[in-house]
Design an enzyme around this catalytic site. Structure first.
Site, PDB file in Angstrom:
ATOM      1  N   GLY A 118     -14.088  -6.743  -6.004  1.00 41.61           N
ATOM      2  CA  GLY A 118     -14.463  -5.615  -5.152  1.00 41.61           C
ATOM      3  C   GLY A 118     -14.810  -6.024  -3.734  1.00 41.61           C
ATOM      4  O   GLY A 118     -15.505  -5.302  -3.025  1.00 41.61           O
ATOM      5  N   ASP A 138     -10.730  -0.589   3.379  1.00 37.03           N
ATOM      6  CA  ASP A 138     -10.715  -2.048   3.313  1.00 37.03           C
ATOM      7  C   ASP A 138      -9.958  -2.646   4.500  1.00 37.03           C
ATOM      8  O   ASP A 138     -10.387  -3.637   5.097  1.00 37.03           O
ATOM      9  CB  ASP A 138     -10.060  -2.499   1.997  1.00 37.03           C
TER      10      ASP A 138
HETATM   11  C1  GLA Z   1     -11.450   1.039  -3.104  1.00 36.86           C
HETATM   12  C2  GLA Z   1     -10.342   1.485  -2.145  1.00 36.86           C
HETATM   13  C3  GLA Z   1     -10.942   2.053  -0.850  1.00 36.86           C
HETATM   14  C4  GLA Z   1     -12.015   3.096  -1.136  1.00 36.86           C
HETATM   15  C5  GLA Z   1     -13.012   2.583  -2.167  1.00 36.86           C
HETATM   16  C6  GLA Z   1     -14.005   3.635  -2.599  1.00 36.86           C
HETATM   17  O1  GLA Z   1     -12.126  -0.082  -2.593  1.00 36.86           O
HETATM   18  O2  GLA Z   1      -9.515   0.390  -1.833  1.00 36.86           O
HETATM   19  O3  GLA Z   1      -9.900   2.590  -0.052  1.00 36.86           O
HETATM   20  O4  GLA Z   1     -11.438   4.314  -1.553  1.00 36.86           O
HETATM   21  O5  GLA Z   1     -12.351   2.103  -3.341  1.00 36.86           O
HETATM   22  O6  GLA Z   1     -14.880   3.939  -1.561  1.00 36.86           O
END
Ligand code: GLA
Length: 357
Positions: free
Chosen positions: A109, A158
């Site tokens: 994550g 991201d």
């Molecule tokens: C993942 C996705 C992001 C966003 C997050 C939730 O990390 O890649 O684009 O949607 O989940 O905030």
């Protein structure tokens, strides 16, 4: 060696999202910051017409024609996708050897996918002797690689976090206007730490896609162009699950601005409470927590965290915790892999532009 031989390197950082979860694809607000760990890509011209990619982490290679990459699977889809998207923009790429060094745990994550696409794109543009793309366009290109070449329906959080990172700052991103505002992140003796929940990733993609579909349904039922326009009364017009999703999005956007205000006021205790509120909302309203995440939350709280929340797409991934002065995060036991040095004061780093060697 040919006269135009070149060697370049590019770094792109991973990210922590301080607050603002599941808001990016709803034209909302988020507040990520870049971490020191990331992905480094080096590329050098080879004089032939192939692209030869080595993943140092996996010890695996991939080779494909520089003029026509076919789709690949797993990690191989990244370089093929970046090359395909650059070719579509008219960038002619020379044959080259590309080496990927990974300083980010994949699947925790911390946005290793966006860091990889960003570093590959910056390195290959520099190798082709092209000017850097404007950063929003670069983020969109990286996002297309994930959407179209990997089949991952992610938003722009991201990519923008990795590409716009500034030292000492979080970034308030407004996804309705794609504006990025730096917010000084001075934690003054407090420590931000990240712990991997270790939850299996099997359900993460389908759970994330389900939530995106529910948001689209709620938006259509309310007749809005995005959930950013939803008001506090709108959830009352929706069936239970959709009402809960919309309430989360509305309140999470408010929490981003309350966090910005708390940071500006140096009120880290308030930031910690907002992290807790965000987590409660993700668990109760967005319903995207899972037992390993809850166990990691409990472990971080009993280790002295003043506030904590799950981070990223949900259904697994990492937990972010804020520890007060005098209560440093514990050393990482097996089940609580606190990222080494995961203190905001030492983790912030600007992605370096590729520099020819
Ligand atoms: C993942 C996705 C992001 C966003 C997050 C939730 O990390 O890649 O684009 O949607 O989940 O905030």
């Amino acid at each position: 060696m040919a006269a135009d031989s070149r060697r370049v390197t590019a770094f792109a950082p991973g990210r922590v999202n301080l607050i603002g979860e599941h808001t990016d694809y709803n034209d909302g607000l988020a507040l990520p910051f870049a971490i020191e760990r990331g992905i480094t890509v080096t590329a050098e011209t080879s004089g032939d017409e192939e692209i030869d990619v080595l993943s140092e982490l996996l010890g695996e290679r991939d080779r494909f024609p520089s003029t026509a990459p076919s789709p690949g699977t797993g990690w191989r889809a990244f370089a093929r996708g970046v090359v395909g998207e650059l070719l579509a923009l008219g960038v002619a790429l020379p044959g080259c050897r590309v080496r990927i060094s990974n300083d980010l745990p994949a699947g925790a994550g911390l946005s290793s996918s966006a860091a990889l696409t960003a570093a590959l794109t910056l390195a290959l543009l520099a190798l082709a002797g092209e000017p850097e793309l404007e950063r929003i366009a670069l983020a969109r290109l990286c996002s297309r690689v994930e959407n179209d070449w990997l089949g991952a329906q992610t938003g722009l959080l991201d990519q923008l976090a990795s590409l716009f990172a500034l030292p000492g700052c979080a970034l308030r991103i407004d996804f309705a206007t794609l504006t990025v505002e730096p917010v000084p992140l001075a934690v003054e003796g407090w420590t931000l730490a990240v712990a991997d929940s270790g939850a299996p990733r099997a359900l993460a993609a389908s759970g994330y896609n389900d939530r995106r579909r529910e948001c689209r349904e709620a938006q259509a039922a309310l007749g809005l162009s995005s959930l950013r326009e939803a008001t506090a009364e709108d959830p009352e017009r929706l069936p239970g699950p959709l009402a809960r999703r919309v309430r989360h999005v509305i309140e999470e956007n408010h929490r981003v601005d309350r966090t910005v205000a708390a940071l500006r006021a140096g009120d880290l205790a308030a930031v910690a409470r907002l992290l807790d509120d965000s987590h409660a909302s993700l668990r109760e309203l967005y319903e995207c927590s899972v037992p390993p995440v809850e166990r990691t939350m409990a472990a971080l709280r009993s280790a002295g965290a003043a506030g904590a929340r799950m981070m990223g797409g949900g259904f697994g991934g990492s937990v972010l915790a804020l520890f007060p002065p005098g209560a440093p995060p514990p050393p990482p036991p097996e089940a609580l892999a606190v990222a080494p040095g995961a203190a905001a004061s030492v983790l912030l780093r600007t992605p370096t532009s590729p520099s020819p060697h």
